[in-house]
Motif scaffolding. Structure first.
Motif, short mmCIF file in Angstrom:
data_model
loop_
_atom_site.label_atom_id
_atom_site.label_comp_id
_atom_site.label_asym_id
_atom_site.label_seq_id
_atom_site.Cartn_x
_atom_site.Cartn_y
_atom_site.Cartn_z
N UNK A 249 0.82 -1.22 0.00
CA UNK A 249 0.00 0.00 0.00
C UNK A 249 0.85 1.27 0.00
N UNK A 250 2.13 1.13 0.33
CA UNK A 250 2.99 2.32 0.44
C UNK A 250 3.96 2.46 -0.73
N UNK A 251 3.78 1.66 -1.78
CA UNK A 251 4.76 1.68 -2.88
C UNK A 251 4.88 3.07 -3.50
N UNK A 252 3.76 3.68 -3.83
CA UNK A 252 3.81 5.01 -4.46
C UNK A 252 4.47 6.03 -3.54
N UNK A 253 4.16 5.97 -2.26
CA UNK A 253 4.76 6.92 -1.32
C UNK A 253 6.26 6.68 -1.19
N UNK A 254 6.68 5.41 -1.22
CA UNK A 254 8.11 5.10 -1.13
C UNK A 254 8.85 5.65 -2.35
N UNK B 198 10.57 16.91 -0.78
CA UNK B 198 9.96 16.77 -2.11
C UNK B 198 8.74 15.86 -2.05
N UNK B 199 8.83 14.78 -1.26
CA UNK B 199 7.71 13.86 -1.14
C UNK B 199 6.50 14.56 -0.52
N UNK B 200 6.77 15.37 0.51
CA UNK B 200 5.66 16.11 1.13
C UNK B 200 5.03 17.06 0.13
N UNK B 201 5.88 17.66 -0.73
CA UNK B 201 5.36 18.55 -1.76
C UNK B 201 4.49 17.83 -2.77
N UNK B 202 4.73 16.52 -2.94
CA UNK B 202 3.92 15.71 -3.86
C UNK B 202 2.68 15.14 -3.19
N UNK B 203 2.47 15.52 -1.95
CA UNK B 203 1.26 15.09 -1.25
C UNK B 203 1.42 13.87 -0.38
N UNK B 204 2.65 13.41 -0.17
CA UNK B 204 2.87 12.23 0.67
C UNK B 204 2.84 12.63 2.13
N UNK B 205 2.07 11.92 2.91
CA UNK B 205 2.05 12.12 4.36
C UNK B 205 3.23 11.32 4.94
#
Length: 337
Positions: free
Chosen positions: A217-222, A231-238
């Motif tokens: 379930x976390x593949x996209x966030x990883x 950068x991840x937070x900027x892409x909407x990752x919590x």
């Protein structure tokens, strides 16, 4: 890069699927060797017949079916699960030196299992995974607190090593209080695939399934996290949710394996590095390759454990430590330089 050497496997699905297929064939071949070799070597025809023309009156067939096949299944699952846990812990901590064993998670799980067994004699196996989960969570929290908020992989690794050593010492102390328990658990504490069985594996299967689903379930966030937390937070990752869910998956996977086969180390360290030598794409490919390479590593280690000092055998965890220890030292030296 767009040339054949640099093109991402994510853009070369044919090549990546071919690599997975080739690794699968290598795993099948190694598994067949695992079934045929051991304290008593069986010829290939007998091993083949035991699988596909089983004769219950043939003792050699019984060895393959009743003993070695179950052990092989445990080795495959343990290797695959530890590899996935290693990929996750390295990704969420952004630390190439991370591994559930090195960070003390396996040690914490083992201590709580040992303490639980000795304090509550006759504990049913169904409770052992919960002891292991509690120990894994405790170790992870302590390491996180000692590691601090600043991103410092070396400090986190040192904190993990210290916690692992602390839990190891506490486990030894508890066992010294009960010599009977020491004899019973000494084999398990060094990572014993041979001491595990399929019934134990089946009992932890629900936890393994939940852990693997959480990982997927976390593949996209990883993938986004590879660009950096900001950068991840900027892409909407919590980021907080990513780390909590990822850590929960690591605890479930590592705790289940420890409950079944004891603390087997370095698989989660070695496999992700080996996979990234040929796959540097998104985490779907990294996890897919890691599942097969992890299973292959533990099956091969368990095979070596049975044939190197035949007719005796050493524990699988000792073989994985002999493989992973030098690699860990090399990684630390490279990191320090």
């Amino acid at each position: 890069m767009s040339d054949a050497a640099g093109l991402s496997p994510a853009r070369r699905p044919g090549l990546s699927f071919a690599g997975l297929g080739l690794l699968g064939l290598v795993l099948l071949f190694t598994a067949f060797l695992h079934l045929g070799l051991g304290a008593k070597a069986l010829d290939w025809a007998t091993t083949w017949q035991a699988l596909f023309q089983y004769d219950p009156t043939d003792l050699d067939h019984a060895v393959v079916r009743d003993s070695r096949l179950a052990r092989l299944l445990v080795a495959v699952v343990v290797g695959a699960v530890l590899a996935v846990a290693g990929v996750l812990i390295q990704a969420i901590t952004d630390n190439p030196l991370a591994d559930p064993g090195i960070l003390g998670i396996n040690g914490g799980a083992a201590f709580f299992v040992v303490a639980g067994l000795l304090m509550v004699p006759g504990t049913d196996f169904a409770y052992l995974p919960w002891y292991a989960f509690l120990g894994a969570v405790s170790a992870a929290v302590i390491v996180a607190l000692l590691g601090g908020r600043a991103h410092n992989p070396v400090r986190l690794t040192l904190a993990g090593a210290a916690v692992a050593a602390l839990f190891s010492a506490m486990t030894a102390t508890v066992l010294l209080l009960d010599q009977q328990g020491l004899d019973k658990l000494r084999h398990w504490l060094t990572g014993a695939i041979g001491a595990a069985d399929v019934s134990k594996l089946l009992q932890v299967t629900p936890y393994l399934v939940i852990g693997l689903l959480l990982a997927l379930s976390q593949v996209r966030s990883l993938d986004a996290h590879r660009l950096g937390a900001r950068a991840a937070a900027g892409l909407g990752v919590n980021i907080l949710r990513l780390k909590v869910v990822g850590l929960a998956a690591v605890v479930l996977l590592s705790g289940s394996v420890v409950a079944v086969a004891g603390p087997i180390g370095f698989v989660g360290l070695v496999v992700p590095h080996a996979v990234r030598l040929v796959v540097n794409a998104d985490y779907r490919w990294i996890l897919g390759y890691s599942v097969i390479v992890g299973a292959l590593l533990v099956v091969l280690a368990d095979l070596l454990a049975r044939v190197v000092v035949r007719p005796y055998e050493i524990n699988t965890g000792i073989v994985t430590a002999m493989i992973g220890g030098p690699l860990f030292i090399a990684l630390v030296i490279r990191r320090v330089k």
